[in-house]
Design a protein around this motif. Structure first.
Motif, PDB file in Angstrom:
ATOM      1  N   ALA A  30       4.052 165.752 -47.734  1.00  0.00           N
ATOM      2  CA  ALA A  30       3.889 164.746 -46.941  1.00  0.00           C
ATOM      3  C   ALA A  30       2.756 164.574 -45.953  1.00  0.00           C
ATOM      4  O   ALA A  30       2.184 163.795 -45.439  1.00  0.00           O
ATOM      5  CB  ALA A  30       5.290 164.434 -46.191  1.00  0.00           C
ATOM      6  N   LEU A  31       2.639 165.884 -45.528  1.00  0.00           N
ATOM      7  CA  LEU A  31       1.389 166.115 -44.461  1.00  0.00           C
ATOM      8  C   LEU A  31       0.318 165.840 -45.058  1.00  0.00           C
ATOM      9  O   LEU A  31      -0.864 165.425 -44.402  1.00  0.00           O
ATOM     10  CB  LEU A  31       1.434 167.433 -43.917  1.00  0.00           C
ATOM     11  N   ILE A  32       0.050 166.101 -46.267  1.00  0.00           N
ATOM     12  CA  ILE A  32      -1.359 165.761 -47.200  1.00  0.00           C
ATOM     13  C   ILE A  32      -1.470 164.264 -47.283  1.00  0.00           C
ATOM     14  O   ILE A  32      -2.511 163.852 -46.934  1.00  0.00           O
ATOM     15  CB  ILE A  32      -1.373 166.547 -48.374  1.00  0.00           C
ATOM     16  N   LEU A  33      -0.676 163.622 -47.404  1.00  0.00           N
ATOM     17  CA  LEU A  33      -0.434 162.196 -47.428  1.00  0.00           C
ATOM     18  C   LEU A  33      -0.875 161.669 -46.251  1.00  0.00           C
ATOM     19  O   LEU A  33      -1.453 160.740 -46.215  1.00  0.00           O
ATOM     20  CB  LEU A  33       0.946 161.947 -48.173  1.00  0.00           C
ATOM     21  N   LEU A  34      -0.098 162.218 -45.184  1.00  0.00           N
ATOM     22  CA  LEU A  34      -0.474 161.771 -43.777  1.00  0.00           C
ATOM     23  C   LEU A  34      -1.767 161.956 -43.685  1.00  0.00           C
ATOM     24  O   LEU A  34      -2.489 160.943 -42.868  1.00  0.00           O
ATOM     25  CB  LEU A  34       0.400 162.411 -42.730  1.00  0.00           C
ATOM     26  N   PHE A  35      -2.594 162.997 -43.815  1.00  0.00           N
ATOM     27  CA  PHE A  35      -3.783 163.250 -43.606  1.00  0.00           C
ATOM     28  C   PHE A  35      -4.747 162.010 -44.386  1.00  0.00           C
ATOM     29  O   PHE A  35      -5.741 161.562 -43.653  1.00  0.00           O
ATOM     30  CB  PHE A  35      -4.221 164.546 -44.366  1.00  0.00           C
ATOM     31  N   ALA A  36      -4.180 161.748 -45.627  1.00  0.00           N
ATOM     32  CA  ALA A  36      -5.084 160.817 -46.459  1.00  0.00           C
ATOM     33  C   ALA A  36      -4.948 159.375 -45.661  1.00  0.00           C
ATOM     34  O   ALA A  36      -6.032 158.589 -45.647  1.00  0.00           O
ATOM     35  CB  ALA A  36      -4.631 160.953 -47.740  1.00  0.00           C
ATOM     36  N   ALA A  37      -3.637 159.155 -45.167  1.00  0.00           N
ATOM     37  CA  ALA A  37      -3.503 157.776 -44.560  1.00  0.00           C
ATOM     38  C   ALA A  37      -4.337 157.508 -43.299  1.00  0.00           C
ATOM     39  O   ALA A  37      -4.942 156.657 -43.130  1.00  0.00           O
ATOM     40  CB  ALA A  37      -1.979 157.808 -44.414  1.00  0.00           C
ATOM     41  N   ILE A  38      -4.207 158.844 -42.601  1.00  0.00           N
ATOM     42  CA  ILE A  38      -5.055 158.563 -41.267  1.00  0.00           C
ATOM     43  C   ILE A  38      -6.464 158.454 -41.513  1.00  0.00           C
ATOM     44  O   ILE A  38      -7.230 157.737 -41.021  1.00  0.00           O
ATOM     45  CB  ILE A  38      -4.761 160.026 -40.498  1.00  0.00           C
ATOM     46  N   GLY A  39      -6.975 159.178 -42.365  1.00  0.00           N
ATOM     47  CA  GLY A  39      -8.358 158.846 -42.819  1.00  0.00           C
ATOM     48  C   GLY A  39      -8.915 157.764 -43.349  1.00  0.00           C
ATOM     49  O   GLY A  39      -9.888 157.230 -43.103  1.00  0.00           O
ATOM     50  N   ARG A  40      -7.924 157.169 -44.280  1.00  0.00           N
ATOM     51  CA  ARG A  40      -8.224 155.867 -44.710  1.00  0.00           C
ATOM     52  C   ARG A  40      -8.131 154.900 -43.480  1.00  0.00           C
ATOM     53  O   ARG A  40      -8.970 153.813 -43.566  1.00  0.00           O
ATOM     54  CB  ARG A  40      -7.246 155.403 -45.855  1.00  0.00           C
ATOM     55  N   ASP A  41      -7.001 154.898 -42.550  1.00  0.00           N
ATOM     56  CA  ASP A  41      -6.770 153.938 -41.789  1.00  0.00           C
ATOM     57  C   ASP A  41      -8.130 154.073 -40.548  1.00  0.00           C
ATOM     58  O   ASP A  41      -8.601 153.123 -40.178  1.00  0.00           O
ATOM     59  CB  ASP A  41      -5.777 154.360 -40.751  1.00  0.00           C
ATOM     60  N   ALA A  42      -8.603 155.294 -40.380  1.00  0.00           N
ATOM     61  CA  ALA A  42      -9.757 155.406 -39.382  1.00  0.00           C
ATOM     62  C   ALA A  42     -10.958 154.714 -39.843  1.00  0.00           C
ATOM     63  O   ALA A  42     -11.890 154.445 -39.359  1.00  0.00           O
ATOM     64  CB  ALA A  42     -10.003 156.860 -39.324  1.00  0.00           C
ATOM     65  N   HIS A  43     -11.227 154.796 -41.349  1.00  0.00           N
ATOM     66  CA  HIS A  43     -12.409 154.129 -41.770  1.00  0.00           C
ATOM     67  C   HIS A  43     -12.078 152.528 -42.223  1.00  0.00           C
ATOM     68  O   HIS A  43     -12.987 152.115 -43.043  1.00  0.00           O
ATOM     69  CB  HIS A  43     -12.824 155.087 -43.015  1.00  0.00           C
TER      70      HIS A  43
END
Length: 141
Positions: A30-43
């Motif tokens: 879940a935290l890895i998915l959150l990391f990916a979601a935050i990164g995609r949202d930031a970009h």
């Protein structure tokens, strides 16, 4: 003369260990998915669900490799070696898989991934350890 065999773990204790390992593995994912979601949202990238999964899968594979290499299910909430090994495995294998599949691997991204995933994957283990210590102290008091 043979040595006596050690007692088998009780079913309740074995179930508790299994449950802890499943919860820790799910938390890592879940935290890895959150990391990916935050990164995609930031970009500001589109394709929310498929994009997050495309970004996360190399890191999820890295976490799985770390879990298997260290047999982290034996002490899944331990900071060392489970937490550190899963964290570094997540980043190292994740970056290698990204490079092999033509995804971006640049030094700033590696540093951000190392720091963010370190906070995520080690942070909840530190919080869990503190909570377990607190609960043990309350039981003794």
């Amino acid at each position: 003369m043979t040595s006596p065999t050690p007692p088998l773990p009780s079913p309740a204790r074995n179930t508790s260990f299994r449950r802890t390992a499943v919860i820790a593995a799910a938390a890592d994912a879940a935290l890895i998915l959150l990391f990916a979601a935050i990164g995609r949202d930031a970009h500001q990238r589109g394709e929310i669900i498929t994009g997050v999964l495309a970004t996360a899968w190399p890191f999820l594979a890295g976490a799985a490799a770390g879990w298997l290499a260290l047999r982290a299910w034996r002490a899944p909430l331990a900071l060392w070696p489970a937490g550190v090994g899963v964290w570094l495995g997540t980043v190292a294998v994740g970056m290698l898989l990204r490079a092999f599949t033509g995804q971006t691997v640049v030094l700033p991204f590696v540093i951000v991934a190392l720091l963010a995933l370190g906070v995520f994957l080690l942070g909840y283990r530190l919080l869990a350890a503190a909570a377990l210590r607190f609960r043990a102290r309350r039981r003794r008091a």
